[in-house]
Design an enzyme around this catalytic site. Structure first.
Site, PDB file in Angstrom:
ATOM      1  N   SER A  53       0.853  -1.186   0.000  1.00 12.96           N
ATOM      2  CA  SER A  53       0.000   0.000   0.000  1.00 12.96           C
ATOM      3  C   SER A  53       0.886   1.231   0.000  1.00 12.96           C
ATOM      4  O   SER A  53       2.096   1.152   0.273  1.00 12.96           O
ATOM      5  CB  SER A  53      -0.888   0.007   1.252  1.00 12.96           C
ATOM      6  OG  SER A  53      -1.517   1.262   1.440  1.00 12.96           O
TER       7      SER A  53
ATOM      8  N   TYR B 160      -2.597  -1.202  10.106  1.00 10.20           N
ATOM      9  CA  TYR B 160      -2.514  -1.293   8.646  1.00 10.20           C
ATOM     10  C   TYR B 160      -1.098  -0.982   8.183  1.00 10.20           C
ATOM     11  O   TYR B 160      -0.537  -1.695   7.341  1.00 10.20           O
ATOM     12  CB  TYR B 160      -3.512  -0.321   8.036  1.00 10.20           C
ATOM     13  CG  TYR B 160      -3.765  -0.521   6.562  1.00 10.20           C
ATOM     14  CD1 TYR B 160      -4.642  -1.498   6.120  1.00 10.20           C
ATOM     15  CD2 TYR B 160      -3.142   0.272   5.607  1.00 10.20           C
ATOM     16  CE1 TYR B 160      -4.891  -1.687   4.762  1.00 10.20           C
ATOM     17  CE2 TYR B 160      -3.378   0.093   4.255  1.00 10.20           C
ATOM     18  CZ  TYR B 160      -4.253  -0.887   3.834  1.00 10.20           C
ATOM     19  OH  TYR B 160      -4.487  -1.061   2.493  1.00 10.20           O
TER      20      TYR B 160
END
Length: 286
Positions: free
Chosen positions: A142, A155
């Site tokens: 990401s 995350y």
């Protein structure tokens, strides 16, 4: 891997978003597809769409965090297709919570999918990818595997871990001269369902408004993301940045280094204030 025709490609998280877009583009190029997702209805629909394009595509229900289930899935794919050339570890979930407020159950859930899912798939399929003689691993990290932001500690932890794991794997494949390319993907905001399925956001704001806001600021479609990933695989690129936001974050961390944290913190505080005023985030006081 210069061509995808007749190659067997296993894709996790193929029930929607980037996973579905990849499946459809690969189907159009003649790939044979092993498609998995925890949502069997979604991935079955993806498989049906791929079949309508003339591709051999099978749908599998899979929780990537369940290692024993992943072992069975790997065996089923080899039994059904005979081999595998490319693995795309795409399945992912989101969690919005500060470290102090985050509960262990949600933390374990996110790490199980976003990191252990990638590690499970890579380690289990890797011997078969090597055997294929023309293999490739695509692990989806990401933009938050490049830069950390508040409320995304879990995350960030998972996506930074995917980045490190994948970069080490690429070097190992080169050292041993195995015929397997390795690519780490860093998408920015992509118009997918990840915000709709996130945990933790209900505690800090209006989920509906936050999803609507995410959809507005997401700069890239799943189709464009899939095209960028496949282009990266064709050229055996070590890293694929998707979207202007991802490229911007990459530049900031290269130029500013860890000082970006001191710059970002007051901006995040301002963002919280604006979010509370607009109703995206709950006020701390009743």
């Amino acid at each position: 891997m210069r061509t995808f025709s007749n190659k067997v490609v296993a894709i996790t998280g193929a029930g929607s978003g980037i996973g579905r877009a990849l499946a459809l583009q690969l189907a159009a190029e003649g790939s044979r597809l092993a498609l998995s997702d925890v949502n069997i209805d979604g991935v079955s629909e993806t498989a049906a769409q791929c079949q309508s394009l003339g591709s051999l595509a099978r749908a599998y229900k899979l929780d990537v965090a369940d290692r024993e289930a992943f072992k069975d899935h790997c065996s089923a794919v080899i039994e059904d297709f005979g081999s595998v050339n490319m693995l795309v570890n795409n399945a992912g979930v989101a969690l919005g919570a500060d470290v102090l407020d985050m509960n262990w159950e949600d933390f374990d859930w996110l790490m199980g999918v976003n990191f252990w899912g990638v590690a499970n798939g890579t380690k289990l399929f890797l011997p078969k990818l090597i055997e294929s003689g023309d293999g490739h691993v695509v692990n989806v990290s990401s933009v938050f595997g490049l830069m950390a932001i508040p409320s995304q500690s879990a995350y960030n932890a998972a996506k930074f871990a995917v980045r490190g794991f994948t970069e080490a794997l690429r070097q190992e494949m080169k050292i041993e001269r195995h015929p397997v390319g390795v690519t780490c993907v860093h998408p920015g905001g992509i118009k997918t369902n990840i915000a709709r399925n996130a945990r933790g956001v209900e505690a800090i704001g209006d989920l509906g408004k936050m999803v609507e806001h995410f959809d507005r600021i997401a700069l890239t479609t799943p189709e464009r993301a899939a095209s960028a990933i496949l282009k990266g695989v064709r050229h055996n690129k070590p890293r694929v940045l998707i979207g202007p936001d991802a490229r911007g974050f990459d530049v900031i961390t290269r130029v500013v280094g860890p000082r970006y944290q001191d710059i970002n913190a007051p901006l995040a505080r301002l963002g919280y204030a604006i979010g509370r005023k607009s109703g995206l985030l709950r006020s701390e006081t009743p």
